[in-house]
Motif scaffolding. Structure first.
Motif, PDB file in Angstrom:
ATOM      1  N   ASP A 160       7.366   0.012  23.404  1.00 34.49           N
ATOM      2  CA  ASP A 160       6.393  -1.114  23.100  1.00 34.49           C
ATOM      3  C   ASP A 160       4.920  -1.214  21.875  1.00 34.49           C
ATOM      4  OD1 ASP A 160       6.414  -2.852  25.803  1.00 34.49           O
ATOM      5  OD2 ASP A 160       6.434  -0.871  25.704  1.00 34.49           O
ATOM      6  N   ARG A 161       4.865   0.305  21.756  1.00 38.01           N
ATOM      7  CA  ARG A 161       3.930   0.137  21.079  1.00 38.01           C
ATOM      8  C   ARG A 161       3.828   1.701  20.011  1.00 38.01           C
ATOM      9  NH1 ARG A 161      -2.532  -0.596  21.885  1.00 38.01           N
ATOM     10  NH2 ARG A 161      -2.550   1.233  23.014  1.00 38.01           N
ATOM     11  N   VAL A 162       3.819   1.676  18.629  1.00 33.51           N
ATOM     12  CA  VAL A 162       3.638   3.079  18.213  1.00 33.51           C
ATOM     13  C   VAL A 162       2.720   3.235  17.158  1.00 33.51           C
ATOM     14  CG1 VAL A 162       5.292   4.036  16.268  1.00 33.51           C
ATOM     15  CG2 VAL A 162       6.301   2.818  17.554  1.00 33.51           C
ATOM     16  N   HIS A 163       2.008   4.409  17.574  1.00 32.51           N
ATOM     17  CA  HIS A 163       1.693   5.199  17.044  1.00 32.51           C
ATOM     18  C   HIS A 163       1.453   4.967  15.433  1.00 32.51           C
ATOM     19  CE1 HIS A 163      -0.535   6.585  21.329  1.00 32.51           C
ATOM     20  NE2 HIS A 163      -0.334   5.142  21.389  1.00 32.51           N
ATOM     21  N   THR A 164       0.532   5.004  15.086  1.00 26.78           N
ATOM     22  CA  THR A 164       0.778   4.989  12.717  1.00 26.78           C
ATOM     23  C   THR A 164      -0.768   5.357  12.606  1.00 26.78           C
ATOM     24  OG1 THR A 164       0.644   2.380  12.264  1.00 26.78           O
ATOM     25  CG2 THR A 164       2.838   3.739  12.875  1.00 26.78           C
ATOM     26  N   VAL A 165      -0.883   6.249  11.717  1.00 28.96           N
ATOM     27  CA  VAL A 165      -1.826   6.512  10.785  1.00 28.96           C
ATOM     28  C   VAL A 165      -1.880   6.141   9.138  1.00 28.96           C
ATOM     29  CG1 VAL A 165      -3.751   7.331  10.029  1.00 28.96           C
ATOM     30  CG2 VAL A 165      -2.115   8.047  12.012  1.00 28.96           C
TER      31      VAL A 165
ATOM     32  N   LEU B 181       1.635   4.636   8.494  1.00 28.76           N
ATOM     33  CA  LEU B 181       1.128   3.149   8.912  1.00 28.76           C
ATOM     34  C   LEU B 181       2.049   2.514   7.777  1.00 28.76           C
ATOM     35  CD1 LEU B 181       0.207   0.501   9.565  1.00 28.76           C
ATOM     36  CD2 LEU B 181      -1.700   1.055   7.922  1.00 28.76           C
ATOM     37  N   GLU B 182       2.330   2.289   6.145  1.00 27.40           N
ATOM     38  CA  GLU B 182       2.372   1.803   5.243  1.00 27.40           C
ATOM     39  C   GLU B 182       4.337   1.453   5.386  1.00 27.40           C
ATOM     40  OE1 GLU B 182       0.882   5.652   3.739  1.00 27.40           O
ATOM     41  OE2 GLU B 182       0.508   4.365   5.565  1.00 27.40           O
ATOM     42  N   ALA B 183       4.912   2.709   5.395  1.00 29.84           N
ATOM     43  CA  ALA B 183       6.136   2.974   4.896  1.00 29.84           C
ATOM     44  C   ALA B 183       6.914   2.702   6.820  1.00 29.84           C
ATOM     45  CB  ALA B 183       6.578   4.279   5.354  1.00 29.84           C
ATOM     46  N   PHE B 184       5.715   3.104   8.104  1.00 29.49           N
ATOM     47  CA  PHE B 184       6.301   1.971   9.464  1.00 29.49           C
ATOM     48  C   PHE B 184       6.613   0.417   9.288  1.00 29.49           C
ATOM     49  CE2 PHE B 184       5.943   0.540  13.578  1.00 29.49           C
ATOM     50  CZ  PHE B 184       6.944   0.914  13.634  1.00 29.49           C
ATOM     51  N   THR B 185       5.231   0.098   8.444  1.00 28.47           N
ATOM     52  CA  THR B 185       4.948  -1.406   8.719  1.00 28.47           C
ATOM     53  C   THR B 185       6.164  -1.861   7.547  1.00 28.47           C
ATOM     54  OG1 THR B 185       2.968  -0.872   9.061  1.00 28.47           O
ATOM     55  CG2 THR B 185       4.027  -2.807   8.071  1.00 28.47           C
ATOM     56  N   LEU B 186       6.645  -1.505   6.303  1.00 31.44           N
ATOM     57  CA  LEU B 186       7.540  -1.342   5.460  1.00 31.44           C
ATOM     58  C   LEU B 186       8.595  -1.642   5.728  1.00 31.44           C
ATOM     59  CD1 LEU B 186       5.431  -0.572   2.083  1.00 31.44           C
ATOM     60  CD2 LEU B 186       5.783  -3.355   3.024  1.00 31.44           C
ATOM     61  N   ASN B 187       9.570  -1.464   6.680  1.00 32.46           N
ATOM     62  CA  ASN B 187      10.355  -0.766   6.814  1.00 32.46           C
ATOM     63  C   ASN B 187      10.503  -1.394   8.113  1.00 32.46           C
ATOM     64  OD1 ASN B 187      12.559   1.632   6.929  1.00 32.46           O
ATOM     65  ND2 ASN B 187      10.351   2.610   6.011  1.00 32.46           N
ATOM     66  N   CYS B 188      10.143  -1.582   9.469  1.00 28.85           N
ATOM     67  CA  CYS B 188      10.163  -3.075  10.194  1.00 28.85           C
ATOM     68  C   CYS B 188       9.854  -4.483   9.435  1.00 28.85           C
ATOM     69  CB  CYS B 188       8.851  -2.854  11.170  1.00 28.85           C
ATOM     70  SG  CYS B 188       9.032  -1.378  12.052  1.00 28.85           S
TER      71      CYS B 188
ATOM     72  N   ILE C  44      -6.335  -1.093   3.103  1.00 26.00           N
ATOM     73  CA  ILE C  44      -6.408   0.328   4.239  1.00 26.00           C
ATOM     74  C   ILE C  44      -5.946   1.334   3.823  1.00 26.00           C
ATOM     75  CG2 ILE C  44      -5.094   0.815   6.870  1.00 26.00           C
ATOM     76  CD1 ILE C  44      -4.358  -2.591   6.960  1.00 26.00           C
ATOM     77  N   LEU C  45      -5.438   1.578   2.716  1.00 21.96           N
ATOM     78  CA  LEU C  45      -4.803   2.442   1.856  1.00 21.96           C
ATOM     79  C   LEU C  45      -6.277   2.937   1.279  1.00 21.96           C
ATOM     80  CD1 LEU C  45      -1.206   2.309   0.997  1.00 21.96           C
ATOM     81  CD2 LEU C  45      -2.156   4.015   3.527  1.00 21.96           C
TER      82      LEU C  45
ATOM     83  N   GLN D  57      -9.058   2.304   2.074  1.00 17.92           N
ATOM     84  CA  GLN D  57     -10.438   3.092   3.211  1.00 17.92           C
ATOM     85  C   GLN D  57     -10.420   4.107   3.341  1.00 17.92           C
ATOM     86  OE1 GLN D  57     -13.780   1.366   4.216  1.00 17.92           O
ATOM     87  NE2 GLN D  57     -13.431  -0.786   3.195  1.00 17.92           N
ATOM     88  N   TYR D  58      -9.185   4.025   3.710  1.00 24.68           N
ATOM     89  CA  TYR D  58      -8.724   6.241   4.025  1.00 24.68           C
ATOM     90  C   TYR D  58      -9.288   6.821   3.350  1.00 24.68           C
ATOM     91  CZ  TYR D  58      -7.432   5.790   9.167  1.00 24.68           C
ATOM     92  OH  TYR D  58      -7.525   5.268  10.108  1.00 24.68           O
ATOM     93  N   GLU D  59      -8.470   6.715   1.600  1.00 27.15           N
ATOM     94  CA  GLU D  59      -8.500   7.354   0.754  1.00 27.15           C
ATOM     95  C   GLU D  59     -10.213   7.810   0.261  1.00 27.15           C
ATOM     96  OE1 GLU D  59      -6.755   5.168  -2.867  1.00 27.15           O
ATOM     97  OE2 GLU D  59      -4.533   6.084  -1.672  1.00 27.15           O
ATOM     98  N   ASN D  60     -10.995   7.110   0.695  1.00 31.32           N
ATOM     99  CA  ASN D  60     -12.662   6.803   0.329  1.00 31.32           C
ATOM    100  C   ASN D  60     -13.052   8.102   1.715  1.00 31.32           C
ATOM    101  OD1 ASN D  60     -12.844   5.032  -2.150  1.00 31.32           O
ATOM    102  ND2 ASN D  60     -12.900   3.766  -0.920  1.00 31.32           N
ATOM    103  N   ILE D  61     -12.595   7.882   2.832  1.00 31.83           N
ATOM    104  CA  ILE D  61     -12.658   8.256   4.117  1.00 31.83           C
ATOM    105  C   ILE D  61     -12.681   9.350   3.706  1.00 31.83           C
ATOM    106  CG2 ILE D  61     -12.595   8.665   6.674  1.00 31.83           C
ATOM    107  CD1 ILE D  61     -12.559   5.494   6.190  1.00 31.83           C
ATOM    108  N   THR D  62     -11.528  10.277   3.116  1.00 27.10           N
ATOM    109  CA  THR D  62     -10.975  11.309   3.438  1.00 27.10           C
ATOM    110  C   THR D  62     -11.080  11.772   1.851  1.00 27.10           C
ATOM    111  OG1 THR D  62      -8.539  10.558   2.982  1.00 27.10           O
ATOM    112  CG2 THR D  62      -9.452  10.809   5.323  1.00 27.10           C
ATOM    113  N   ARG D  63     -11.797  11.455   1.010  1.00 25.04           N
ATOM    114  CA  ARG D  63     -11.499  11.966  -0.401  1.00 25.04           C
ATOM    115  C   ARG D  63     -10.324  12.015  -1.134  1.00 25.04           C
ATOM    116  NH1 ARG D  63     -17.712  14.685   0.215  1.00 25.04           N
ATOM    117  NH2 ARG D  63     -18.394  12.587   0.502  1.00 25.04           N
ATOM    118  N   THR D  64      -9.114  11.454  -0.903  1.00 21.21           N
ATOM    119  CA  THR D  64      -7.672  12.049  -1.354  1.00 21.21           C
ATOM    120  C   THR D  64      -7.034  11.314  -2.411  1.00 21.21           C
ATOM    121  OG1 THR D  64      -6.976  11.178   0.677  1.00 21.21           O
ATOM    122  CG2 THR D  64      -7.105  12.817   1.056  1.00 21.21           C
TER     123      THR D  64
END
Length: 221
Positions: free
Chosen positions: A165-170, A183-190, A211-212, A214-221
């Motif tokens: 019923d629910r899938v964990h993504t990041v 998250l992005e690949a799973f969402t786009l596929n669905c 969202i991506l 924000q994560y880049e800012n947090i993780t500095r990637t």
């Protein structure tokens, strides 16, 4: 602050089946009444050998931690580490222990990402069958996948097909070792599958880049 500004958001924390982790979880509950906790413990045979854990003690710890968390007002997601490496008869006992003590969903964790799609489908079907067997077919099933062998998207999709019923993504698949389900690949596929079947997407895809970012800012990637 989250509880005040984002009352519709449900924060989820990890709670190891131990008194120390439970105390920390209850401290988190003081800050957000919406809190849910994934109550878990390692259950694979090899993990138990290394840690010198007895299965009966694992069952007791999972049951007790789940019961005390629920009694304190925490919504509990029953889980284990290495669910996909846990023997079926033992997994059934774990599910019974946690659901029987108030867990409102059960999460299958492919902790080291060794599952292939057919395995993800079969174990999800198995858990679904156990829940029906114990009289709780309405309990939601969750899937937590990893990317160690590159199967994160395919196993997540297979788990959905099997009844999850629910899938964990990041976002960006950021996570330990090779990462979690992207998250992005799973969402786009669905989203593409829904579009091909003339079904409405529940996601606002225009927010993905935000969202991506924000994560880049947090993780500095």
């Amino acid at each position: 602050e989250m509880y005040t500004n984002l009352p519709d958001v449900t924060p989820i924390v990890l709670c190891l089946a131990s008194p120390e982790s439970l105390r920390w979880t209850l401290e988190c509950l003081e800050h957000n009444a919406n809190l849910e906790a994934i109550v878990f413990m390692g259950t694979a045979p090899m993990r138990r050998i290394v840690q010198q854990w007895e299965f009966k003690d694992i069952i007791k710890k999972l049951a007790d931690t789940t019961k005390h968390a629920v009694k304190a007002g925490v919504g509990v997601i029953g889980a284990t580490e290495h669910t996909t490496q846990t023997p079926p008869h033992e997994l059934e006992e774990i599910i019974k222990a946690q659901i029987g003590n108030g867990a409102t969903s059960f999460c299958i964790a492919d902790t080291i990402g060794t599952s292939r799609p057919v395995g993800a489908y079969r174990i999800t079907q198995f858990v679904k069958g156990v829940l029906k067997k114990i009289g709780n077919p309405e309990i939601p099933i969750e899937w937590h996948g990893h990317r160690d062998l590159g199967n994160d998207i395919s196993t997540s999709m297979a788990a959905l097909s099997g009844g999850a019923d629910r899938v964990h993504t990041v976002a960006r698949g950021i996570g330990e070792r090779a990462g979690n389900t992207k998250l992005e690949a799973f969402t786009l596929n669905c989203n593409q599958i829904l579009a091909e079947n003339n079904m409405q997407s529940p996601w606002r895809l225009n927010l993905l880049l935000n969202i991506l970012g924000q994560y880049e800012n947090i993780t500095r990637t």
